[in-house]
Write a protein that holds these residues in place. Sequence first.
Motif, mmCIF file in Angstrom:
data_model
loop_
_atom_site.group_PDB
_atom_site.id
_atom_site.type_symbol
_atom_site.label_atom_id
_atom_site.label_comp_id
_atom_site.label_asym_id
_atom_site.label_seq_id
_atom_site.Cartn_x
_atom_site.Cartn_y
_atom_site.Cartn_z
ATOM 1 N N ALA A 193 0.831 -1.205 0.000
ATOM 2 C CA ALA A 193 0.000 0.000 0.000
ATOM 3 C C ALA A 193 0.867 1.258 0.000
ATOM 4 O O ALA A 193 0.559 2.236 -0.705
ATOM 5 N N LYS A 194 1.956 1.244 0.774
ATOM 6 C CA LYS A 194 2.869 2.393 0.780
ATOM 7 C C LYS A 194 3.471 2.591 -0.603
ATOM 8 O O LYS A 194 3.652 3.722 -1.053
ATOM 9 N N LYS A 241 2.089 1.781 -3.504
ATOM 10 C CA LYS A 241 1.055 2.332 -4.377
ATOM 11 C C LYS A 241 0.879 3.830 -4.110
ATOM 12 O O LYS A 241 0.727 4.624 -5.039
ATOM 13 N N PHE A 242 0.939 4.214 -2.820
ATOM 14 C CA PHE A 242 0.829 5.631 -2.466
ATOM 15 C C PHE A 242 1.991 6.423 -3.054
ATOM 16 O O PHE A 242 1.799 7.493 -3.625
ATOM 17 N N ASP A 243 3.218 5.900 -2.922
ATOM 18 C CA ASP A 243 4.391 6.588 -3.463
ATOM 19 C C ASP A 243 4.303 6.733 -4.976
ATOM 20 O O ASP A 243 4.695 7.767 -5.539
ATOM 21 N N LYS A 287 1.890 9.518 -5.630
ATOM 22 C CA LYS A 287 2.546 10.773 -5.265
ATOM 23 C C LYS A 287 3.508 11.197 -6.378
ATOM 24 O O LYS A 287 3.561 12.371 -6.757
#
Length: 62
Positions: A34-35, A37-39, A42
């Motif tokens: 999930a981190k 995918k967030f990065d 971003k």
Amino acid sequence: MSGLSDKVKGAVNKAKGETKDQIGNATGDTKLEAKGKFDKLKGEAQEKIGEAKEHFHNDHKD
């Protein structure tokens, strides 16, 4: 921050995110995935901001 700088930082975040996503996927670590995918998201946003800054700067050179 210049448009090019934003685009470079965006590319770095996308690459970092892809790495986290793949490692999280391979190890079953959903938080890391999930981190990642967030990065990636971003990074995509930063690249778009950089493109917009460059477009604005090029339109207002005169």
